[in-house]
Write an enzyme that holds these catalytic residues in place. Structure first.
Site, short mmCIF file in Angstrom:
data_model
loop_
_atom_site.label_atom_id
_atom_site.label_comp_id
_atom_site.label_asym_id
_atom_site.label_seq_id
_atom_site.Cartn_x
_atom_site.Cartn_y
_atom_site.Cartn_z
N ALA A 166 0.82 -1.33 -0.03
CA ALA A 166 -0.19 0.09 -0.12
C ALA A 166 0.78 1.14 -0.05
O ALA A 166 1.97 1.03 0.71
CB ALA A 166 -0.93 0.05 1.18
N ALA A 167 0.36 2.23 -0.52
CA ALA A 167 1.31 3.45 -0.56
C ALA A 167 0.52 4.66 -0.32
O ALA A 167 -0.80 4.72 0.10
CB ALA A 167 1.89 3.69 -2.07
N SER A 168 1.09 5.82 -0.21
CA SER A 168 0.25 6.86 0.11
C SER A 168 -0.96 7.13 -0.97
O SER A 168 -0.73 7.12 -2.04
CB SER A 168 1.18 8.25 -0.05
OG SER A 168 2.12 8.34 -1.07
N GLY A 170 -2.86 4.96 -2.41
CA GLY A 170 -3.02 4.03 -3.37
C GLY A 170 -1.99 2.94 -3.12
O GLY A 170 -2.11 2.41 -1.99
N ASP A 318 7.12 12.52 5.95
CA ASP A 318 6.17 11.21 6.38
C ASP A 318 7.40 10.15 6.59
O ASP A 318 7.77 9.52 5.78
CB ASP A 318 5.81 11.00 4.97
CG ASP A 318 4.79 9.70 5.02
OD1 ASP A 318 4.70 9.30 6.32
OD2 ASP A 318 4.17 8.90 4.30
#
Lengths: 476, 207
Positions: A166-168, A170, A318
């Site tokens: 999973a990514a920021s 998306g 982040d």
């Protein structure tokens, strides 16, 4: 389906504990159980994240903990009232969830507003970050047709149907270019930006009664800044630009790698970057690395972040464990620059003036900086205790800068002093601050939590001197 | 005067092209068959030899787009999709082909695909509905369903699909991305309905 009993036990373990009022976390768990029993209409974006899941409840638990802390000194009547609002807010939080990305980001950020940062929280967040992706492949293909007019398999030589991370906002798929390069392709959920806006609107709505008395304007300003940063993250074109700038700041000798971006395969919604082999911190620690290796990566991380700070005037805000890759050849990979705060000249000068005042032991100068950070015109406008608590926090931040030789970021006492300071500030309601401090706190605590976990050491002062020597003057 | 089959085909496709232009420019309601005939260089009476009404004309475009969409879906289908994913692929492929018609589609679909009983059932609309549902049935068979879903399930499917079409034809988000989320959610609902199972995490809460 897992039994409720197991969930409840795990929940109790994972929830934050209020030492004074709720040392076992039981009251909080009950509150969450009560709310999760209530039915709320879920939208398409929240099907993954209702309060039914353990992770969602833990996240909500931290939110509750944070909200409650604002009422610690309230009378009983007020507390009951706040409890009702809290229940309502948490319920909505459950409904907000589909965008596990966005909600987790919000959760992460709320946690990092200088209120709650217990060390376990980093653990919870990193576990949540790598959830199974909810976009099935057919949806990914539609995004590709809209963005490139072609199917992923046409655009790439190979393309994994399953996301690997999973990514920021998306999810990330592995793929190979026709020219042979291995790449990581980040794809954004369709329509995430409007959901972020809706979620933040809901959040404001529900925080309103809770914040009537204390620094509501300050909270609004922070929420607006969070919204701005989140929406900025939805623009992968901007992130591509950040990646390229960051990449140019390092040489091979630095052993810090920022993946190359492939523009022909990138748009505002899809970002294709070089795939960096390696593992994340938990897998790295599972190999039982020696002190030398831990120190090595701590040094690389410190060089990397302060290079970005001094050369580009950035706060990589982040510092999520998933954004750092421990590469097998000993290099450190930095990925995901979605949440990068570019300091403007005023912020940059402000930040360095404060650092310099601390280094010079210039107390009046430091007090002026602290007052400004807390949005007071003058230190004399602050209660002495307020000023003292904030200043102590900054001294804690500056400790590594002032120590010759190796600094041990794995020292528990050191790390806990930082946490305790944040807790004290929260407890006393000293939370008013410039929106920028959300990101600087996140930068600091995220980085230090990471190095603490790593039990790593580095010659921080030498690195600071070396990196600040390469400082760039103001942008404008 | 008799004209060749080829000339007929040419006329037909010219009428469809011009009609699309005019519908897009003036909207479906404000366009007349006269405008279309004029643009196609035909007498109004001649146009009726090809299409008996404006509605038929528009619905023919819709049907042809949906046929193409179905072909796209069959071509794109890898056989590895689960039920929800395959239905998504099917619906999304159809909408992609309908996209050029989107500016004038709302009133056309409202008239031709309405589930309410009507005096004049649009033949093209009815055919499009039946073909769409037959494709859904075929997907269910391929996904291992031995029994055809009953009228309740299929009526619900059709209601969801019409809801998607209605929302999509009015969706102002870029690339109708809001509709994509709606399709995903609608399909998961339908899958949950006919399989009696939760399609994704978090559903326990809704019980």
């Amino acid at each position: 389906m897992r039994s409720d009993k197991i969930i409840e036990t795990e929940l109790l373990e994972l929830l934050p504990k209020d030492r004074a009022n709720d040392p076992t976390g039981k009251r909080l768990a009950e509150l969450l159980a009560r709310i999760s029993m209530k039915k709320i209409p879920v939208n398409s974006f929240s099907r993954i994240w209702t309060l039914g899941s353990l992770q969602a409840r833990v996240t909500a638990g931290y939110l509750a903990y944070w909200l409650r802390s604002r009422f610690r000194n309230a009378d009983e009547k007020q507390r009951l009232k706040s409890e009702a609002h809290l229940a309502a807010a948490l319920q909505l939080f459950g409904a907000m969830g589909y965008l596990r990305g966005a909600v987790m980001k919000v959760g992460q950020m709320l946690a990092n507003l200088p209120e709650v940062v217990p060390e376990e929280f980093a653990e919870v967040l990193s576990a949540l970050h790598f959830e199974a992706p909810p976009m099935h492949f057919a949806m990914v293909r539609e995004v590709f047709l809209d963005e490139f007019g072609r199917e992923p398999e046409e655009l790439f030589a190979t393309f994994d149907r399953q996301a690997f991370a999973a990514a920021s906002l998306g999810q990330v798929h592995r793929a190979r270019l026709h020219s042979g390069e291995e790449v990581a392709v980040k794809i954004q959920y369709p329509g995430i930006a409007r959901t972020i806006k809706a979620d933040l609107r809901n959040l404001r709505l529900l925080l309103q009664p809770l914040c009537l008395t204390i620094d509501w304007q300050d909270t609004l300003a922070k929420l607006a800044d969070i919204e701005r940063m989140l929406l900025m993250e939805t623009d992968y074109t901007q992130e591509a630009m950040f990646c390229k700038l960051a990449r140019s700041a390092f040489t091979a000798a630095d052993q810090v790698v920022v993946p190359r971006i492939y523009d022909d395969y990138s748009t505002a919604r899809v970002l294709t970057a070089e795939y960096l082999p390696g593992c994340h911190i938990n897998d790295f620690l599972a190999t039982d690395p020696g002190q030398g290796e831990r120190d090595h990566f701590t040094r690389l991380l410190t060089v990397a972040t302060y290079r970005l700070y001094y050369r580009l005037h950035w706060l990589p805000a982040d510092p999520h464990p998933g954004n750092f890759i421990f590469m097998p050849d000993g290099r450190l990979g930095l990925i995901d620059f979605g949440c990068t705060l570019m300091l403007n000249d005023e912020e940059w000068i402000f930040s360095n003036v404060a650092i310099q005042a601390a280094l010079d032991r210039d107390l009046p100068g430091l007090n002026r900086s602290m007052a400004r950070a807390c949005r007071f015109d003058d230190p004399d406008d602050m209660e002495p205790d307020h000023l003292e608590v904030i200043r102590q926090g900054f001294y804690w931040f500056m400790e590594p800068w002032q120590q010759e030789g190796l600094f041990d970021f794995g020292d528990r006492d050191f790390f806990m002093r930082g946490i305790d300071n944040v807790m004290e500030a929260t407890r006393k309601g000293y939370t008013r601050s410039l929106p920028m401090t959300i990101w600087s706190n996140r930068f600091t605590f995220g980085g230090r939590a990471f190095c603490y976990k790593l039990k790593g050491r580095c010659e921080f002062r030498d690195i600071y001197l070396q990196e600040s020597a390469g400082v760039q003057p103001n942008h404008t | 005067m008799r004209i060749s089959e080829q000339a007929k085909q040419e006329n037909r496709s010219r009428i469809l092209d011009k009609a699309a232009e005019i519908f897009t420019g003036k909207g479906f309601e404000d366009s007349t068959t006269r405008d279309i005939a004029l643009a196609a260089g035909l007498a109004a009476g001649t146009l009726f030899n090809y299409f008996p009404s404006k509605e038929t004309l528009a619905m023919t475009m819709v049907s042809e787009a949906l046929v193409q969409g179905r072909e796209d879906y069959l071509r794109r289908c890898t056989g590895r999709e689960d039920l929800a994913e395959e239905l998504f692929l099917f619906v999304a492929s159809g909408l992609r082909r309908l996209r050029p018609l989107r500016p004038f589609l709302g009133p056309v679909l409202e008239r031709s695909l309405s589930p309410f009983p009507r005096k004049n059932v649009c033949h093209e609309g009815e055919t499009a509905r039946q073909e769409h549902l037959a494709a859904v049935q075929a997907i269910l068979v391929r996904q291992g369903f031995t029994e055809a879903p009953d009228y309740v399930a299929m009526t619900m499917y059709w209601s969801l699909y019409l809801g998607i079409l209605a929302f999509w034809s009015n969706d102002t988000s870029p690339n109708q991305e809001a509709s994509q989320a709606l399709i995903d959610y609608s399909i998961r609902m339908f899958v949950q309905l006919i399989t009696g199972s939760g399609a994704a995490g978090g559903d326990e809460h809704a019980e």
